[in-house]
Scaffold this active site. Sequence first.
Site, PDB file in Angstrom:
ATOM      1  N   ASP A  59      48.832  17.340  39.372  1.00  0.00           N
ATOM      2  CA  ASP A  59      48.862  18.364  38.317  1.00  0.00           C
ATOM      3  C   ASP A  59      48.181  17.763  37.090  1.00  0.00           C
ATOM      4  O   ASP A  59      48.674  16.779  36.527  1.00  0.00           O
ATOM      5  CB  ASP A  59      50.329  18.729  37.996  1.00  0.00           C
ATOM      6  CG  ASP A  59      50.421  19.805  36.913  1.00  0.00           C
ATOM      7  OD1 ASP A  59      51.513  20.365  36.748  1.00  0.00           O
ATOM      8  OD2 ASP A  59      49.392  20.070  36.240  1.00  0.00           O
ATOM      9  N   LYS A  85      42.850  31.776  36.737  1.00  0.00           N
ATOM     10  CA  LYS A  85      41.692  32.634  36.430  1.00  0.00           C
ATOM     11  C   LYS A  85      41.964  34.136  36.578  1.00  0.00           C
ATOM     12  O   LYS A  85      41.034  34.934  36.659  1.00  0.00           O
ATOM     13  CB  LYS A  85      40.531  32.248  37.336  1.00  0.00           C
ATOM     14  CG  LYS A  85      40.759  32.518  38.797  1.00  0.00           C
ATOM     15  CD  LYS A  85      39.442  32.448  39.561  1.00  0.00           C
ATOM     16  CE  LYS A  85      39.604  32.977  40.962  1.00  0.00           C
ATOM     17  NZ  LYS A  85      38.342  33.107  41.675  1.00  0.00           N
ATOM     18  N   ASN A 100      48.104  25.514  30.823  1.00  0.00           N
ATOM     19  CA  ASN A 100      47.503  24.989  32.061  1.00  0.00           C
ATOM     20  C   ASN A 100      46.016  24.697  31.885  1.00  0.00           C
ATOM     21  O   ASN A 100      45.533  23.613  32.213  1.00  0.00           O
ATOM     22  CB  ASN A 100      47.688  25.995  33.199  1.00  0.00           C
ATOM     23  CG  ASN A 100      47.194  25.433  34.526  1.00  0.00           C
ATOM     24  OD1 ASN A 100      47.801  24.513  35.078  1.00  0.00           O
ATOM     25  ND2 ASN A 100      46.067  25.949  35.012  1.00  0.00           N
ATOM     26  N   SER A 125      32.444  30.799  31.909  1.00  0.00           N
ATOM     27  CA  SER A 125      32.309  32.174  32.382  1.00  0.00           C
ATOM     28  C   SER A 125      31.550  33.021  31.369  1.00  0.00           C
ATOM     29  O   SER A 125      31.615  32.787  30.166  1.00  0.00           O
ATOM     30  CB  SER A 125      33.716  32.762  32.573  1.00  0.00           C
ATOM     31  OG  SER A 125      33.637  34.170  32.702  1.00  0.00           O
ATOM     32  N   TYR A 150      42.703  34.460  29.374  1.00  0.00           N
ATOM     33  CA  TYR A 150      41.921  33.683  30.375  1.00  0.00           C
ATOM     34  C   TYR A 150      40.534  33.407  29.800  1.00  0.00           C
ATOM     35  O   TYR A 150      40.092  32.257  29.735  1.00  0.00           O
ATOM     36  CB  TYR A 150      41.805  34.431  31.706  1.00  0.00           C
ATOM     37  CG  TYR A 150      40.566  34.014  32.469  1.00  0.00           C
ATOM     38  CD1 TYR A 150      39.402  34.795  32.446  1.00  0.00           C
ATOM     39  CD2 TYR A 150      40.521  32.810  33.154  1.00  0.00           C
ATOM     40  CE1 TYR A 150      38.247  34.384  33.093  1.00  0.00           C
ATOM     41  CE2 TYR A 150      39.374  32.394  33.817  1.00  0.00           C
ATOM     42  CZ  TYR A 150      38.233  33.193  33.768  1.00  0.00           C
ATOM     43  OH  TYR A 150      37.076  32.782  34.406  1.00  0.00           O
ATOM     44  N   LYS A 154      38.336  29.769  28.268  1.00  0.00           N
ATOM     45  CA  LYS A 154      36.975  29.286  28.557  1.00  0.00           C
ATOM     46  C   LYS A 154      36.226  29.044  27.242  1.00  0.00           C
ATOM     47  O   LYS A 154      35.548  28.032  27.062  1.00  0.00           O
ATOM     48  CB  LYS A 154      36.218  30.296  29.423  1.00  0.00           C
ATOM     49  CG  LYS A 154      36.778  30.461  30.814  1.00  0.00           C
ATOM     50  CD  LYS A 154      36.825  29.138  31.565  1.00  0.00           C
ATOM     51  CE  LYS A 154      37.368  29.293  32.973  1.00  0.00           C
ATOM     52  NZ  LYS A 154      37.494  27.997  33.668  1.00  0.00           N
ATOM     53  N   VAL A 216      38.497  52.847  41.650  1.00  0.00           N
ATOM     54  CA  VAL A 216      37.313  52.529  40.841  1.00  0.00           C
ATOM     55  C   VAL A 216      37.694  52.781  39.377  1.00  0.00           C
ATOM     56  O   VAL A 216      38.016  53.928  39.010  1.00  0.00           O
ATOM     57  CB  VAL A 216      36.112  53.412  41.248  1.00  0.00           C
ATOM     58  CG1 VAL A 216      34.939  53.206  40.287  1.00  0.00           C
ATOM     59  CG2 VAL A 216      35.718  53.099  42.686  1.00  0.00           C
ATOM     60  N   ASP A 297      38.165  45.950  29.925  1.00  0.00           N
ATOM     61  CA  ASP A 297      36.881  45.866  30.624  1.00  0.00           C
ATOM     62  C   ASP A 297      35.713  46.116  29.680  1.00  0.00           C
ATOM     63  O   ASP A 297      35.791  46.991  28.807  1.00  0.00           O
ATOM     64  CB  ASP A 297      36.819  46.922  31.747  1.00  0.00           C
ATOM     65  CG  ASP A 297      37.378  46.372  33.051  1.00  0.00           C
ATOM     66  OD1 ASP A 297      37.667  45.169  33.106  1.00  0.00           O
ATOM     67  OD2 ASP A 297      37.527  47.143  34.002  1.00  0.00           O
TER      68      ASP A 297
HETATM   69  C1  WQD Z   1      34.380  43.837  38.176  1.00  0.00           C
HETATM   70  C2  WQD Z   1      34.206  45.343  37.979  1.00  0.00           C
HETATM   71  C3  WQD Z   1      36.151  46.420  37.108  1.00  0.00           C
HETATM   72  C4  WQD Z   1      38.675  45.912  40.638  1.00  0.00           C
HETATM   73  C5  WQD Z   1      36.409  38.702  35.700  1.00  0.00           C
HETATM   74  C6  WQD Z   1      36.428  37.551  34.729  1.00  0.00           C
HETATM   75  C7  WQD Z   1      35.246  36.652  34.971  1.00  0.00           C
HETATM   76  C8  WQD Z   1      35.277  36.187  36.384  1.00  0.00           C
HETATM   77  C9  WQD Z   1      35.253  37.389  37.330  1.00  0.00           C
HETATM   78  C10 WQD Z   1      36.394  34.245  37.241  1.00  0.00           C
HETATM   79  C11 WQD Z   1      34.824  45.836  36.672  1.00  0.00           C
HETATM   80  C12 WQD Z   1      35.798  46.943  38.508  1.00  0.00           C
HETATM   81  C13 WQD Z   1      37.623  45.862  39.737  1.00  0.00           C
HETATM   82  C14 WQD Z   1      39.042  47.162  41.215  1.00  0.00           C
HETATM   83  C15 WQD Z   1      37.293  48.234  39.979  1.00  0.00           C
HETATM   84  N1  WQD Z   1      36.433  35.393  36.586  1.00  0.00           N
HETATM   85  N2  WQD Z   1      36.950  46.997  39.429  1.00  0.00           N
HETATM   86  N3  WQD Z   1      38.326  48.275  40.864  1.00  0.00           N
HETATM   87  O1  WQD Z   1      36.483  41.730  35.125  1.00  0.00           O
HETATM   88  O2  WQD Z   1      33.955  41.592  35.536  1.00  0.00           O
HETATM   89  O3  WQD Z   1      35.274  39.496  35.479  1.00  0.00           O
HETATM   90  O4  WQD Z   1      36.392  38.205  37.028  1.00  0.00           O
HETATM   91  O5  WQD Z   1      35.496  33.691  37.796  1.00  0.00           O
HETATM   92  O6  WQD Z   1      35.362  35.521  34.113  1.00  0.00           O
HETATM   93  O7  WQD Z   1      36.321  38.060  33.405  1.00  0.00           O
HETATM   94  O8  WQD Z   1      35.533  41.058  37.380  1.00  0.00           O
HETATM   95  O9  WQD Z   1      35.915  41.762  39.703  1.00  0.00           O
HETATM   96  O10 WQD Z   1      37.793  42.116  38.010  1.00  0.00           O
HETATM   97  O11 WQD Z   1      35.761  43.543  37.925  1.00  0.00           O
HETATM   98  O12 WQD Z   1      36.674  49.267  39.673  1.00  0.00           O
HETATM   99  O13 WQD Z   1      39.986  47.297  42.043  1.00  0.00           O
HETATM  100  O14 WQD Z   1      34.876  46.017  39.027  1.00  0.00           O
HETATM  101  O15 WQD Z   1      36.586  47.486  36.288  1.00  0.00           O
HETATM  102  O16 WQD Z   1      34.007  46.882  36.165  1.00  0.00           O
HETATM  103  P1  WQD Z   1      35.322  41.081  35.794  1.00  0.00           P
HETATM  104  P2  WQD Z   1      36.327  42.103  38.311  1.00  0.00           P
END
Ligand code: WQD
Length: 339
Positions: A59, A85, A100, A125, A150, A154, A216, A297
């Site tokens: 850890d 994350k 953490n 990120s 989160y 970063k 979505v 978002d």
């Molecule tokens: C992507 C798009 C959602 C789920 C985050 C972190 C980034 C990285 C990746 C670590 C968005 C849409 C999602 C669902 C949906 N983290 N969506 N239905 O938020 O862009 O980035 O994760 O590596 O640092 O900020 O990624 O995959 O959560 O979302 O419509 O069930 O998909 O609204 O537009 P995000 P995500």
Amino acid sequence: MKNILVTGGLGYIGSHTVIALQQAGFNVYIIDDLSNSQLEVWEKITAITGVQPIYYNIDLKDYNAVSVFFQSHKIDGIIHFAAYKAVGESVAKPLMYYRNNLLGLMNVLEAMEENQLDNFIFSSSCTVYGQADTMPINEMTPLKRPESPYGNTKKVGEEIIEDFIKITDKNAISLRYFNPVGSESKGLLGDLQIIPNNLMPYILQTAVGIRESLGVFGNDYETRDGTAVRDYIDVNDLADAHVKAIQRLLDGKNKSKLEFFNLGSGTGSTVLEIVTAFEQANNLKINYEIKPRRAGDIVQAYADYSFAKSELDWEPKTPLQISMQTAWKFQQQLDKVIE
Ligand code: WQD
């Protein structure tokens, strides 16, 4: 043979980077506390490369354990992935995320200083840009207060590294990923999110029938089809960038003591375009329904990776279709394991 420590090396991007490092001729040590990964990934890495990395369950919040590790191993470079994350979880548990992610980072940096180690790669990120005002996003794009704790770990993490570098003779690179997708070709490794946070695990669990349909999150954004735009980058391409970045530091080719690189495909895809890409790549249908927008978002983000191209001699090579196919392979292989 140079020794590279990969913290979080049993995680999604970490495990793919361990494979790329081994295949590039490095000797790899992994530290991982299994808080967001599984020990079986260690065996899978060994099965894929034929070389078992040396693994310790430590850890990083335990400074003494970190210091003892560094005192007893000759480490030439460090790639630091270990962090929580999940964006949503970080909103609910901010102090757990700050403790953490930032204490772990600070302990690694302090142990580096104590043991005269150098060459540090930080897993960052694109979330540090928040909703950027202009597209595509390059490394000079102004940073904004990230929407989540989160994301802020970063941004603050980069600031901690910057202040640390100023008072030491160390060299570091921060890699700002856009949205990682895909798996290595055999589908043995992947983004194991039993309770998904990200789009791809939700798509995969819908495709395999664990979920009735994909939600979505909003189709009223100012985009081509109303759904949000992200830059989906293959995890194997991300792994290659880490090998090039650590090699840059080992060769002393960095042009400043702290450098930042955006790692993305350079292409923006809407949520519905990803759904279609997944369906066409795997010849199946995904049920989905439009849900309200998800709090926090951003509307769109996609990368200008020309700095990584010119300085790291890196560019994304994996077509989105392949990422969709390897991701599906991983999900199907998962079910076999569960059976
Ligand atoms: C992507 C798009 C959602 C789920 C985050 C972190 C980034 C990285 C990746 C670590 C968005 C849409 C999602 C669902 C949906 N983290 N969506 N239905 O938020 O862009 O980035 O994760 O590596 O640092 O900020 O990624 O995959 O959560 O979302 O419509 O069930 O998909 O609204 O537009 P995000 P995500």
